[in-house]
Design an enzyme around this catalytic site. Structure first.
Site, mmCIF file in Angstrom:
data_model
loop_
_atom_site.group_PDB
_atom_site.id
_atom_site.type_symbol
_atom_site.label_atom_id
_atom_site.label_comp_id
_atom_site.label_asym_id
_atom_site.label_seq_id
_atom_site.Cartn_x
_atom_site.Cartn_y
_atom_site.Cartn_z
ATOM 1 N N CYS B 106 0.824 -1.218 0.000
ATOM 2 C CA CYS B 106 0.000 0.000 0.000
ATOM 3 C C CYS B 106 0.853 1.261 0.000
ATOM 4 O O CYS B 106 1.520 1.552 -0.995
ATOM 5 C CB CYS B 106 -0.984 -0.055 1.168
ATOM 6 S SG CYS B 106 -2.335 1.144 1.056
ATOM 7 N N ALA B 107 0.845 2.025 1.080
ATOM 8 C CA ALA B 107 1.678 3.232 1.147
ATOM 9 C C ALA B 107 3.123 2.906 1.519
ATOM 10 O O ALA B 107 4.033 3.712 1.276
ATOM 11 C CB ALA B 107 1.108 4.216 2.165
#
Lengths: 186, 186
Positions: B106-107
Protein backbone atom coordinates in the site's frame (compact mmCIF):
# COMPACT_ATOMS: atom_id res chain seq x y z
CA UNK A 1 -28.50 9.41 9.87
CA UNK A 2 -25.42 7.56 11.05
CA UNK A 3 -25.60 3.80 10.66
CA UNK A 4 -24.32 1.54 13.42
CA UNK A 5 -23.20 -2.06 13.77
CA UNK A 6 -22.51 -4.31 16.73
CA UNK A 7 -19.77 -6.91 16.24
CA UNK A 8 -20.12 -9.68 18.81
CA UNK A 9 -16.87 -11.43 19.75
CA UNK A 10 -15.80 -14.06 22.20
CA UNK A 11 -12.14 -15.06 22.58
CA UNK A 12 -11.04 -17.04 19.56
CA UNK A 13 -12.75 -14.80 16.98
CA UNK A 14 -11.19 -14.95 13.50
CA UNK A 15 -9.16 -11.77 13.17
CA UNK A 16 -9.49 -11.17 9.41
CA UNK A 17 -13.24 -11.75 9.52
CA UNK A 18 -13.94 -9.50 12.51
CA UNK A 19 -11.52 -6.69 11.71
CA UNK A 20 -12.13 -6.47 7.97
CA UNK A 21 -15.78 -5.75 8.73
CA UNK A 22 -14.90 -3.10 11.32
CA UNK A 23 -12.32 -1.45 9.01
CA UNK A 24 -14.65 -1.35 5.96
CA UNK A 25 -17.74 -0.22 7.90
CA UNK A 26 -15.82 2.58 9.64
CA UNK A 27 -14.40 3.74 6.30
CA UNK A 28 -18.02 4.20 5.18
CA UNK A 29 -18.87 6.20 8.32
CA UNK A 30 -20.73 3.38 10.10
CA UNK A 31 -20.24 3.38 13.89
CA UNK A 32 -18.93 -0.18 14.23
CA UNK A 33 -18.48 -1.32 17.82
CA UNK A 34 -16.46 -4.39 18.77
CA UNK A 35 -18.35 -5.95 21.68
CA UNK A 36 -16.74 -8.42 24.06
CA UNK A 37 -19.57 -10.78 24.97
CA UNK A 38 -17.62 -12.10 27.95
CA UNK A 39 -17.02 -8.52 29.12
CA UNK A 40 -13.24 -8.37 28.76
CA UNK A 41 -11.45 -5.15 27.87
CA UNK A 42 -9.00 -7.06 25.65
CA UNK A 43 -9.93 -10.14 23.64
CA UNK A 44 -7.63 -12.57 21.85
CA UNK A 45 -8.35 -13.87 18.37
CA UNK A 46 -7.85 -17.41 17.10
CA UNK A 47 -4.39 -16.47 15.75
CA UNK A 48 -3.18 -14.76 18.90
CA UNK A 49 -3.91 -11.15 17.95
CA UNK A 50 -5.22 -9.30 21.00
CA UNK A 51 -7.53 -6.35 20.39
CA UNK A 52 -9.29 -3.85 22.59
CA UNK A 53 -13.07 -4.18 22.71
CA UNK A 54 -15.09 -0.97 22.35
CA UNK A 55 -17.68 -2.21 24.81
CA UNK A 56 -18.98 -5.21 26.66
CA UNK A 57 -22.28 -7.06 26.28
CA UNK A 58 -23.24 -6.35 29.89
CA UNK A 59 -25.55 -3.49 29.11
CA UNK A 60 -27.99 -6.01 27.64
CA UNK A 61 -30.37 -6.32 24.78
CA UNK A 62 -32.02 -2.98 25.33
CA UNK A 63 -28.80 -1.21 24.39
CA UNK A 64 -27.89 -3.50 21.51
CA UNK A 65 -31.38 -2.79 20.16
CA UNK A 66 -30.17 0.70 19.18
CA UNK A 67 -27.89 -0.73 16.47
CA UNK A 68 -28.90 -1.18 12.84
CA UNK A 69 -27.00 -4.41 12.43
CA UNK A 70 -25.41 -7.28 14.34
CA UNK A 71 -22.34 -9.04 12.92
CA UNK A 72 -21.02 -12.45 14.03
CA UNK A 73 -17.44 -13.22 12.94
CA UNK A 74 -16.22 -16.81 12.75
CA UNK A 75 -13.21 -18.40 14.35
CA UNK A 76 -13.17 -21.10 17.00
CA UNK A 77 -14.05 -21.29 19.80
CA UNK A 78 -15.77 -17.91 19.22
CA UNK A 79 -18.53 -19.24 16.94
CA UNK A 80 -19.41 -22.11 19.28
CA UNK A 81 -19.35 -19.83 22.34
CA UNK A 82 -21.71 -17.41 20.58
CA UNK A 83 -24.01 -20.31 19.58
CA UNK A 84 -24.12 -21.69 23.10
CA UNK A 85 -24.86 -18.36 24.81
CA UNK A 86 -28.64 -17.94 25.31
CA UNK A 87 -28.25 -14.15 25.59
CA UNK A 88 -26.55 -14.03 22.20
CA UNK A 89 -29.32 -16.17 20.70
CA UNK A 90 -31.93 -13.81 22.19
CA UNK A 91 -30.02 -10.79 20.91
CA UNK A 92 -29.82 -12.17 17.37
CA UNK A 93 -33.53 -13.09 17.41
CA UNK A 94 -34.41 -9.59 18.60
CA UNK A 95 -32.41 -7.97 15.78
CA UNK A 96 -34.11 -10.28 13.31
CA UNK A 97 -37.60 -9.65 14.67
CA UNK A 98 -37.02 -5.88 14.48
CA UNK A 99 -36.15 -6.19 10.77
CA UNK A 100 -32.54 -5.24 11.44
CA UNK A 101 -29.61 -6.83 9.62
CA UNK A 102 -28.24 -10.09 11.03
CA UNK A 103 -24.88 -11.02 9.50
CA UNK A 104 -22.65 -14.05 10.06
CA UNK A 105 -19.50 -15.36 8.37
CA UNK A 106 -17.54 -18.62 8.24
CA UNK A 107 -18.41 -20.78 11.29
CA UNK A 108 -20.82 -18.20 12.74
CA UNK A 109 -23.88 -19.04 10.62
CA UNK A 110 -24.21 -21.95 13.09
CA UNK A 111 -25.46 -19.30 15.54
CA UNK A 112 -28.23 -18.32 13.13
CA UNK A 113 -29.04 -22.01 12.58
CA UNK A 114 -29.38 -22.49 16.36
CA UNK A 115 -31.64 -19.42 16.52
CA UNK A 116 -33.80 -20.94 13.78
CA UNK A 117 -33.24 -17.99 11.45
CA UNK A 118 -32.02 -19.91 8.40
CA UNK A 119 -35.33 -21.75 7.87
CA UNK A 120 -36.57 -21.06 4.37
CA UNK A 121 -33.60 -18.78 3.69
CA UNK A 122 -30.87 -18.81 1.07
CA UNK A 123 -27.63 -18.89 3.07
CA UNK A 124 -24.00 -19.96 3.11
CA UNK A 125 -21.24 -20.70 5.64
CA UNK A 126 -17.78 -22.24 5.92
CA UNK A 127 -18.14 -25.70 4.34
CA UNK A 128 -19.74 -28.11 6.81
CA UNK A 129 -20.54 -25.50 9.46
CA UNK A 130 -24.32 -25.61 9.13
CA UNK A 131 -26.68 -28.44 8.32
CA UNK A 132 -27.83 -27.69 4.78
CA UNK A 133 -31.27 -29.00 5.71
CA UNK A 134 -31.62 -26.14 8.21
CA UNK A 135 -31.65 -23.59 5.32
CA UNK A 136 -34.20 -23.01 2.61
CA UNK A 137 -31.34 -23.23 0.10
CA UNK A 138 -27.66 -23.65 0.87
CA UNK A 139 -25.45 -21.81 -1.66
CA UNK A 140 -21.64 -21.90 -1.98
CA UNK A 141 -21.40 -18.18 -2.84
CA UNK A 142 -19.08 -15.70 -1.16
CA UNK A 143 -21.78 -13.42 0.24
CA UNK A 144 -25.47 -14.28 0.27
CA UNK A 145 -28.28 -11.91 1.25
CA UNK A 146 -31.84 -13.07 1.80
CA UNK A 147 -34.03 -10.45 3.39
CA UNK A 148 -32.28 -9.14 6.48
CA UNK A 149 -29.91 -12.14 6.76
CA UNK A 150 -26.40 -11.93 5.25
CA UNK A 151 -24.05 -14.92 5.37
CA UNK A 152 -20.54 -15.49 4.06
CA UNK A 153 -17.90 -18.25 3.86
CA UNK A 154 -14.50 -17.48 5.37
CA UNK A 155 -11.55 -15.09 5.75
CA UNK A 156 -11.12 -14.94 1.98
CA UNK A 157 -14.67 -13.64 1.57
CA UNK A 158 -14.59 -11.09 4.43
CA UNK A 159 -14.27 -8.09 2.10
CA UNK A 160 -17.25 -9.20 -0.01
CA UNK A 161 -19.21 -9.83 3.21
CA UNK A 162 -18.41 -6.29 4.40
CA UNK A 163 -19.47 -4.69 1.11
CA UNK A 164 -22.70 -6.74 1.14
CA UNK A 165 -23.45 -5.32 4.61
CA UNK A 166 -22.83 -1.75 3.39
CA UNK A 167 -25.12 -2.28 0.38
CA UNK A 168 -27.86 -3.74 2.59
CA UNK A 169 -27.56 -0.60 4.77
CA UNK A 170 -28.20 1.57 1.71
CA UNK A 171 -24.54 2.53 1.42
CA UNK A 172 -24.00 1.11 -2.07
CA UNK A 173 -22.22 4.19 -3.38
CA UNK A 174 -19.72 4.03 -0.50
CA UNK A 175 -19.25 0.31 -1.18
CA UNK A 176 -18.52 0.97 -4.86
CA UNK A 177 -16.05 3.73 -3.96
CA UNK A 178 -14.31 1.61 -1.31
CA UNK A 179 -14.00 -1.40 -3.61
CA UNK A 180 -11.92 0.79 -5.89
CA UNK A 181 -10.11 2.76 -3.18
CA UNK A 182 -9.14 -0.36 -1.26
CA UNK A 183 -7.96 -2.08 -4.48
CA UNK A 184 -10.53 -4.84 -4.25
CA UNK A 185 -11.64 -4.14 -7.80
CA UNK A 186 -9.75 -2.29 -10.52
CA UNK B 1 13.27 -24.84 10.76
CA UNK B 2 10.67 -22.37 11.92
CA UNK B 3 10.40 -19.26 9.77
CA UNK B 4 9.94 -15.85 11.37
CA UNK B 5 8.71 -12.43 10.35
CA UNK B 6 8.88 -9.00 11.93
CA UNK B 7 5.92 -6.71 11.24
CA UNK B 8 6.89 -3.09 11.90
CA UNK B 9 4.04 -0.80 12.95
CA UNK B 10 3.65 2.76 14.06
CA UNK B 11 0.28 4.14 15.17
CA UNK B 12 -1.96 4.56 12.16
CA UNK B 13 -1.09 1.22 10.54
CA UNK B 14 -3.76 -0.15 8.21
CA UNK B 15 -5.48 -2.92 10.15
CA UNK B 16 -6.44 -5.26 7.28
CA UNK B 17 -2.94 -5.03 5.80
CA UNK B 18 -1.05 -5.66 9.03
CA UNK B 19 -3.33 -8.27 10.56
CA UNK B 20 -4.04 -10.30 7.42
CA UNK B 21 -0.30 -10.91 7.10
CA UNK B 22 0.02 -11.92 10.77
CA UNK B 23 -3.04 -14.21 10.56
CA UNK B 24 -1.92 -15.96 7.35
CA UNK B 25 1.73 -16.33 8.37
CA UNK B 26 0.80 -17.77 11.77
CA UNK B 27 -1.58 -20.24 10.10
CA UNK B 28 1.46 -21.50 8.16
CA UNK B 29 3.52 -21.83 11.35
CA UNK B 30 5.62 -18.71 10.81
CA UNK B 31 6.49 -16.87 14.05
CA UNK B 32 5.05 -13.46 13.11
CA UNK B 33 5.78 -10.72 15.63
CA UNK B 34 3.95 -7.40 15.64
CA UNK B 35 6.57 -4.84 16.59
CA UNK B 36 5.68 -1.39 17.91
CA UNK B 37 8.41 0.86 16.55
CA UNK B 38 7.53 3.60 19.00
CA UNK B 39 7.69 1.09 21.86
CA UNK B 40 4.05 1.11 22.95
CA UNK B 41 2.37 -1.97 24.37
CA UNK B 42 -0.86 -1.12 22.53
CA UNK B 43 -0.98 0.54 19.12
CA UNK B 44 -3.95 2.03 17.34
CA UNK B 45 -4.63 1.45 13.65
CA UNK B 46 -5.86 4.00 11.12
CA UNK B 47 -9.47 2.87 11.67
CA UNK B 48 -9.35 2.96 15.45
CA UNK B 49 -8.66 -0.73 16.13
CA UNK B 50 -6.23 -1.02 19.02
CA UNK B 51 -4.01 -4.11 19.12
CA UNK B 52 -1.38 -5.42 21.47
CA UNK B 53 2.17 -5.42 20.10
CA UNK B 54 4.22 -8.58 20.62
CA UNK B 55 7.39 -6.56 21.13
CA UNK B 56 8.96 -3.16 20.76
CA UNK B 57 11.73 -2.03 18.44
CA UNK B 58 13.96 -1.00 21.33
CA UNK B 59 16.13 -4.11 21.25
CA UNK B 60 17.59 -2.81 18.00
CA UNK B 61 18.78 -4.11 14.70
CA UNK B 62 20.81 -6.93 16.16
CA UNK B 63 17.66 -8.60 17.37
CA UNK B 64 15.61 -7.89 14.29
CA UNK B 65 18.47 -9.50 12.35
CA UNK B 66 17.34 -12.90 13.61
CA UNK B 67 14.15 -12.75 11.54
CA UNK B 68 13.77 -14.16 8.02
CA UNK B 69 11.57 -11.36 6.82
CA UNK B 70 10.50 -7.80 7.57
CA UNK B 71 6.99 -6.64 6.64
CA UNK B 72 5.82 -3.03 6.39
CA UNK B 73 2.04 -2.51 6.39
CA UNK B 74 0.52 0.65 4.96
CA UNK B 75 -1.88 3.08 6.55
CA UNK B 76 -1.24 6.69 7.44
CA UNK B 77 0.53 8.12 9.29
CA UNK B 78 2.24 4.73 9.83
CA UNK B 79 3.91 4.54 6.40
CA UNK B 80 5.29 8.09 6.63
CA UNK B 81 6.50 7.55 10.20
CA UNK B 82 8.30 4.36 9.10
CA UNK B 83 9.83 6.22 6.14
CA UNK B 84 11.03 9.10 8.28
CA UNK B 85 12.63 6.93 10.98
CA UNK B 86 16.36 6.44 10.27
CA UNK B 87 16.44 3.29 12.42
CA UNK B 88 13.68 1.72 10.32
CA UNK B 89 15.55 2.65 7.14
CA UNK B 90 18.72 1.05 8.56
CA UNK B 91 16.76 -2.04 9.60
CA UNK B 92 15.23 -2.48 6.16
CA UNK B 93 18.62 -1.99 4.47
CA UNK B 94 20.15 -4.60 6.79
CA UNK B 95 17.47 -7.15 5.98
CA UNK B 96 17.98 -6.45 2.29
CA UNK B 97 21.77 -6.69 2.46
CA UNK B 98 21.48 -10.03 4.28
CA UNK B 99 19.37 -11.42 1.44
CA UNK B 100 16.31 -11.60 3.69
CA UNK B 101 12.81 -10.80 2.51
CA UNK B 102 11.73 -7.16 2.57
CA UNK B 103 7.97 -6.75 2.05
CA UNK B 104 5.82 -3.63 1.85
CA UNK B 105 2.18 -2.99 0.95
CA UNK B 106 0.00 0.00 0.00
CA UNK B 107 1.68 3.23 1.15
CA UNK B 108 4.69 1.46 2.68
CA UNK B 109 6.72 0.87 -0.49
CA UNK B 110 7.61 4.57 0.03
CA UNK B 111 9.88 3.31 2.83
CA UNK B 112 11.71 1.05 0.36
CA UNK B 113 11.94 3.95 -2.08
CA UNK B 114 13.52 6.13 0.60
CA UNK B 115 15.99 3.31 1.41
CA UNK B 116 16.90 3.15 -2.29
CA UNK B 117 15.82 -0.50 -2.57
CA UNK B 118 13.44 -0.13 -5.52
CA UNK B 119 16.17 0.91 -7.97
CA UNK B 120 16.20 -1.46 -10.93
CA UNK B 121 13.38 -3.51 -9.37
CA UNK B 122 9.93 -4.45 -10.54
CA UNK B 123 7.61 -3.13 -7.85
CA UNK B 124 4.14 -1.86 -7.04
CA UNK B 125 2.37 0.24 -4.36
CA UNK B 126 -0.90 2.04 -3.67
CA UNK B 127 -1.45 4.29 -6.72
CA UNK B 128 0.70 7.42 -6.42
CA UNK B 129 2.60 6.31 -3.30
CA UNK B 130 6.00 5.91 -4.94
CA UNK B 131 7.67 7.81 -7.76
CA UNK B 132 7.55 5.36 -10.67
CA UNK B 133 10.97 6.62 -11.75
CA UNK B 134 12.44 5.26 -8.49
CA UNK B 135 11.70 1.67 -9.62
CA UNK B 136 13.17 -0.36 -12.44
CA UNK B 137 9.63 -1.07 -13.58
CA UNK B 138 6.40 0.00 -11.86
CA UNK B 139 3.64 -2.60 -12.27
CA UNK B 140 -0.03 -2.34 -11.25
CA UNK B 141 -0.22 -5.98 -10.11
CA UNK B 142 -1.58 -7.14 -6.77
CA UNK B 143 1.65 -8.74 -5.50
CA UNK B 144 5.03 -8.31 -7.16
CA UNK B 145 8.19 -10.19 -6.21
CA UNK B 146 11.60 -9.22 -7.57
CA UNK B 147 14.44 -11.00 -5.80
CA UNK B 148 13.99 -10.50 -2.07
CA UNK B 149 11.61 -7.55 -2.43
CA UNK B 150 7.84 -8.11 -2.35
CA UNK B 151 5.42 -5.22 -2.84
CA UNK B 152 1.64 -5.01 -2.96
CA UNK B 153 -1.14 -2.46 -3.49
CA UNK B 154 -3.72 -2.10 -0.72
CA UNK B 155 -6.14 -3.72 1.73
CA UNK B 156 -7.83 -5.61 -1.10
CA UNK B 157 -4.54 -7.27 -2.04
CA UNK B 158 -3.39 -8.15 1.50
CA UNK B 159 -4.23 -11.85 1.15
CA UNK B 160 -2.28 -12.16 -2.10
CA UNK B 161 0.60 -10.25 -0.50
CA UNK B 162 0.59 -12.71 2.43
CA UNK B 163 0.59 -15.77 0.15
CA UNK B 164 3.43 -14.27 -1.92
CA UNK B 165 5.46 -13.94 1.30
CA UNK B 166 4.78 -17.59 2.22
CA UNK B 167 5.82 -18.74 -1.26
CA UNK B 168 9.02 -16.68 -1.12
CA UNK B 169 9.78 -18.37 2.23
CA UNK B 170 9.51 -21.78 0.55
CA UNK B 171 6.08 -22.42 2.05
CA UNK B 172 4.24 -22.77 -1.25
CA UNK B 173 2.39 -25.93 -0.23
CA UNK B 174 1.05 -24.19 2.88
CA UNK B 175 0.04 -21.20 0.74
CA UNK B 176 -1.86 -23.48 -1.68
CA UNK B 177 -3.59 -25.23 1.20
CA UNK B 178 -4.51 -21.96 2.96
CA UNK B 179 -5.85 -20.38 -0.22
CA UNK B 180 -8.38 -23.19 -0.31
CA UNK B 181 -8.95 -23.48 3.46
CA UNK B 182 -9.48 -19.73 3.87
CA UNK B 183 -11.88 -19.66 0.87
CA UNK B 184 -9.66 -17.35 -1.15
CA UNK B 185 -9.78 -19.73 -4.10
CA UNK B 186 -12.34 -22.43 -4.83
Amino acid sequence: MERSALILCYSGFEEIEALTVVDVLRRAGVAADICSVEGKEYIRGSHGIEIRADKSFGAGEKEVGSYDCVVLPGGLPNAYLLRDDPEVIDCVKNFYASGKLVCAICAAPCVLEKAGLLKGRRATSYPGMVDKASCGEYIAENAVQDGNIITSRGPGTALQFSFAILRAMGLGLDADKLEKGMIVKG
